[in-house]
Scaffold this motif. Structure first.
Motif, PDB file in Angstrom:
ATOM      1  N   GLY A 169       5.035  19.294  14.630  1.00 38.27           N
ATOM      2  CA  GLY A 169       4.860  18.375  13.514  1.00 38.27           C
ATOM      3  C   GLY A 169       5.694  18.688  12.293  1.00 38.27           C
ATOM      4  O   GLY A 169       5.377  18.224  11.194  1.00 38.27           O
ATOM      5  N   ALA A 170       6.768  19.447  12.455  1.00 38.50           N
ATOM      6  CA  ALA A 170       7.676  19.725  11.337  1.00 38.50           C
ATOM      7  C   ALA A 170       8.724  18.627  11.278  1.00 38.50           C
ATOM      8  O   ALA A 170       9.892  18.806  11.607  1.00 38.50           O
ATOM      9  CB  ALA A 170       8.322  21.092  11.514  1.00 38.50           C
ATOM     10  N   GLY A 171       8.285  17.445  10.851  1.00 39.44           N
ATOM     11  CA  GLY A 171       9.117  16.254  10.851  1.00 39.44           C
ATOM     12  C   GLY A 171       8.737  15.326  11.984  1.00 39.44           C
ATOM     13  O   GLY A 171       8.129  15.737  12.982  1.00 39.44           O
ATOM     14  N   SER A 172       9.103  14.049  11.819  1.00 42.30           N
ATOM     15  CA  SER A 172       8.784  13.030  12.828  1.00 42.30           C
ATOM     16  C   SER A 172       9.966  12.699  13.722  1.00 42.30           C
ATOM     17  O   SER A 172       9.789  12.376  14.897  1.00 42.30           O
ATOM     18  CB  SER A 172       8.304  11.743  12.144  1.00 42.30           C
ATOM     19  OG  SER A 172       7.119  11.961  11.419  1.00 42.30           O
ATOM     20  N   LEU A 173      11.184  12.745  13.172  1.00 45.24           N
ATOM     21  CA  LEU A 173      12.378  12.352  13.897  1.00 45.24           C
ATOM     22  C   LEU A 173      13.322  13.539  13.970  1.00 45.24           C
ATOM     23  O   LEU A 173      13.493  14.270  12.986  1.00 45.24           O
ATOM     24  CB  LEU A 173      13.083  11.178  13.194  1.00 45.24           C
ATOM     25  CG  LEU A 173      12.224   9.946  12.910  1.00 45.24           C
ATOM     26  CD1 LEU A 173      13.041   8.907  12.149  1.00 45.24           C
ATOM     27  CD2 LEU A 173      11.663   9.350  14.200  1.00 45.24           C
ATOM     28  N   HIS A 174      13.985  13.693  15.134  1.00 43.49           N
ATOM     29  CA  HIS A 174      14.799  14.891  15.340  1.00 43.49           C
ATOM     30  C   HIS A 174      16.055  14.512  16.102  1.00 43.49           C
ATOM     31  O   HIS A 174      15.981  13.950  17.195  1.00 43.49           O
ATOM     32  CB  HIS A 174      13.986  15.940  16.092  1.00 43.49           C
ATOM     33  CG  HIS A 174      12.670  16.206  15.452  1.00 43.49           C
ATOM     34  ND1 HIS A 174      12.491  17.170  14.485  1.00 43.49           N
ATOM     35  CD2 HIS A 174      11.462  15.584  15.600  1.00 43.49           C
ATOM     36  CE1 HIS A 174      11.231  17.150  14.068  1.00 43.49           C
ATOM     37  NE2 HIS A 174      10.589  16.191  14.732  1.00 43.49           N
ATOM     38  N   LEU A 175      17.204  14.831  15.514  1.00 44.34           N
ATOM     39  CA  LEU A 175      18.474  14.486  16.134  1.00 44.34           C
ATOM     40  C   LEU A 175      18.935  15.640  17.015  1.00 44.34           C
ATOM     41  O   LEU A 175      19.058  16.776  16.567  1.00 44.34           O
ATOM     42  CB  LEU A 175      19.521  14.187  15.056  1.00 44.34           C
ATOM     43  CG  LEU A 175      20.849  13.609  15.540  1.00 44.34           C
ATOM     44  CD1 LEU A 175      21.463  12.730  14.456  1.00 44.34           C
ATOM     45  CD2 LEU A 175      21.838  14.684  15.948  1.00 44.34           C
ATOM     46  N   GLY A 176      19.178  15.328  18.307  1.00 44.61           N
ATOM     47  CA  GLY A 176      19.657  16.322  19.244  1.00 44.61           C
ATOM     48  C   GLY A 176      20.934  15.870  19.917  1.00 44.61           C
ATOM     49  O   GLY A 176      21.421  14.753  19.685  1.00 44.61           O
ATOM     50  N   SER A 177      21.497  16.736  20.734  1.00 45.21           N
ATOM     51  CA  SER A 177      22.654  16.370  21.543  1.00 45.21           C
ATOM     52  C   SER A 177      22.406  16.839  22.964  1.00 45.21           C
ATOM     53  O   SER A 177      21.635  17.761  23.210  1.00 45.21           O
ATOM     54  CB  SER A 177      23.941  16.981  20.979  1.00 45.21           C
ATOM     55  OG  SER A 177      23.910  18.403  21.047  1.00 45.21           O
ATOM     56  N   ASP A 178      23.094  16.191  23.918  1.00 40.19           N
ATOM     57  CA  ASP A 178      22.801  16.408  25.340  1.00 40.19           C
ATOM     58  C   ASP A 178      24.091  16.320  26.138  1.00 40.19           C
ATOM     59  O   ASP A 178      24.660  15.252  26.299  1.00 40.19           O
ATOM     60  CB  ASP A 178      21.802  15.340  25.807  1.00 40.19           C
ATOM     61  CG  ASP A 178      21.247  15.591  27.200  1.00 40.19           C
ATOM     62  OD1 ASP A 178      22.031  15.954  28.087  1.00 40.19           O
ATOM     63  OD2 ASP A 178      20.028  15.414  27.395  1.00 40.19           O
ATOM     64  N   GLY A 179      24.567  17.498  26.623  1.00 40.00           N
ATOM     65  CA  GLY A 179      25.763  17.521  27.457  1.00 40.00           C
ATOM     66  C   GLY A 179      25.476  17.855  28.911  1.00 40.00           C
ATOM     67  O   GLY A 179      26.338  17.682  29.761  1.00 40.00           O
TER      68      GLY A 179
END
Length: 488
Positions: free
Chosen positions: A174-184
């Motif tokens: 719950g440390a933030g609602s939206l999370h930007l990731g990357s996927d290779g």
């Protein structure tokens, strides 16, 4: 959107973005309150879990005040305005130094946002901090020479997965609602599975990327969250054409649109055999149970298999060549400062000649065409998200498994990077020891809306799997050497 009014005693960090925004509209919560709660949660867990490399308290609070003023004046920038958001420490953020988990990088701040970050900022998302990654995002667990080991949100003795491990942990607690990731090669989907959250790898080109990934066109930018709806809203905000991303092509992917779906009459291909390795028994049983429920809900499920080509070697040629490319771009640096595994991958990549690389590109095109044709026959494919559950933190493979490389247990994820199709991971169960297990939905290229609609339909009928870690009940195992938060 349902009107939501948090009762007294509600954990603000447990609210998803849709609930937060409903509360903003009603005036029962403010962006300042929600941002402060997210910052407090990030700081509270970071010493143990090491999910963040940097928490930007001052900037987040300033952005929250501006967001609150917009909501009070009735002029929010979007339906993401005021939502606490994290960015993986591999994506440019103006004013932040991006270290990529490597001691070879510098603390010089970026002068411009990456396209995805720029679009989120225009939507009013509040950036609370950067999340951890292995060095240059090269592997499917999260530990780095610069920031140390990131630990699983459900059990700190276990790995968080990777390479977007910090983002997945932040979402789960719950440390933030939206999370930007990357996927290779599974870097959004594997940590989503290991931490019991939602992770979506979009169709290649859906979300613009700049600068280009050193690992080439297997790499995607995508959303991570605790609900499918939140991931969908974040993806919509980040999507679109950006001229800085030449690999994106002409940007003619079908537009995103929120579709309604149920399983009645849906044609699903069940992909249960990985191209390499074996599936853990608990994972196998949990995913099979989810598939049986889809049949009970009206889906038509048929087994499917991938073509009998060496997909592991095909991915290795692309991935290890990318590692060699990334190593060259770092310049002359002493080898002892690197992750030893990254150096081995780069060394393997340097062994490939031009003819091998071109042959791999041709074979990849054939495999991609096979997958395109397969998805003409099915609405989605369903599979395990990862062949195994989380294992001990600080390792690339489970001890005693006989595996030699992380790609051998990531074999439900890396093929979909080769084919560039959208894939969404959702939680579907737990092991006997309490570790999350993930389910993967894969769709035709461009059909992110259909994949997300299917994932949302699953969420609606299986809400018990979609929950935040209860930090008050979890056995807290204090670990040494988990790294420290960077302040700037």
């Amino acid at each position: 959107m349902d009107v939501f009014s948090p009762p007294d005693g509600t954990d603000i960090c447990g609210l998803n973005a849709a609930q937060v925004l409903s509360a903003y509209k009603k005036g029962t919560l403010s962006p300042i309150e929600v941002t402060e709660a997210a910052l407090e949660r990030a700081e509270a867990v970071n010493g143990e879990l090491n999910a963040f490399t940097f928490i930007d308290r001052d900037r987040a609070r300033n952005e929250a005040r501006r967001s609150e003023a917009r909501w009070r004046s009735g002029a929010p920038l979007s339906d993401l305005d005021g939502v606490p958001t994290t960015i993986k420490d591999i994506v440019w953020v103006e004013g932040w130094s991006v270290r990529c988990g490597s001691r070879t990088t510098t603390a010089s701040p970026c002068e411009r946002d990456a396209p995805s970050v720029e679009r989120l900022r225009r939507s009013g998302a509040i950036f609370i901090g950067q999340t951890t990654t292995p060095e240059f995002g090269w592997k499917a667990v999260t530990d780095s020479p610069l920031f140390g080991v990131t630990r699983n949100a459900w059990d700190p003795s276990m790995t968080a997965g990777g390479s977007s491990g910090g983002a997945a942990v932040a979402a789960a607690v719950g440390a933030g609602s939206l999370h930007l990731g990357s996927d290779g090669g599974g870097s959004i989907r594997i940590p989503a599975s290991f931490n019991g959250i939602v992770g979506h790898k979009p169709s290649f080109g859906r979300v613009p990327a700049h600068p280009p990934s050193a690992f080439g066109t297997v790499a995607h930018i995508g959303p991570m969250a605790r609900s499918v709806g939140d991931a969908e809203a974040m993806l919509e905000a980040m999507s679109g054409r950006d001229l800085r991303d030449w690999a994106q092509g002409a940007g003619k992917l079908p537009r995103l649109g929120k579709r309604q779906a149920d399983f009645t009459g849906m044609r699903i291909g069940y992909w249960s055999t990985p191209p390499v390795g074996h599936v853990d028994r608990e994972v196998e049983l949990s995913v099979a149970a989810a598939v049986r429920r889809m049949e009970e809900w009206g889906a038509i499920v048929e087994p499917v298999e991938l073509p009998s080509i060496d997909l592991l070697e095909l991915f290795h040629i692309h991935w290890f060549s990318g590692a060699a490319n990334r190593l060259v771009s770092a310049g002359e640096v002493a080898s002892e400062v690197y992750d030893a595994g990254f150096l081995l991958a780069a060394a393997k990549g340097r062994e490939y000649n031009a003819a091998t690389l071109v042959a791999a590109q041709v074979l990849r095109a054939e495999f991609g065409a096979f997958m395109d044709e397969l998805l003409e026959s099915y609405n989605v494919l369903v599979s395990p998200a990862a062949a195994i559950p989380p294992f001990a933190a600080g390792r690339d493979v489970p001890e005693g498994s006989g595996l030699s490389h992380w790609t051998e247990w990531a074999s439900f994820s890396f093929p979909i990077n080769l084919s560039q199709q959208p894939a969404c991971v959702v939680p579907c169960g737990m092991t006997a020891s309490g570790a999350p297990i993930g389910l993967q939905f894969v769709g035709a290229r461009g059909n992110d809306s259909g994949v997300l609609a299917t994932a949302r339909a699953y969420e609606l009928v299986s809400p018990e799997h979609f929950r935040m870690v209860d930090l008050t009940k979890r056995s807290r195992k204090r670990m040494d050497g988990v790294g420290a938060t960077r302040s700037e």
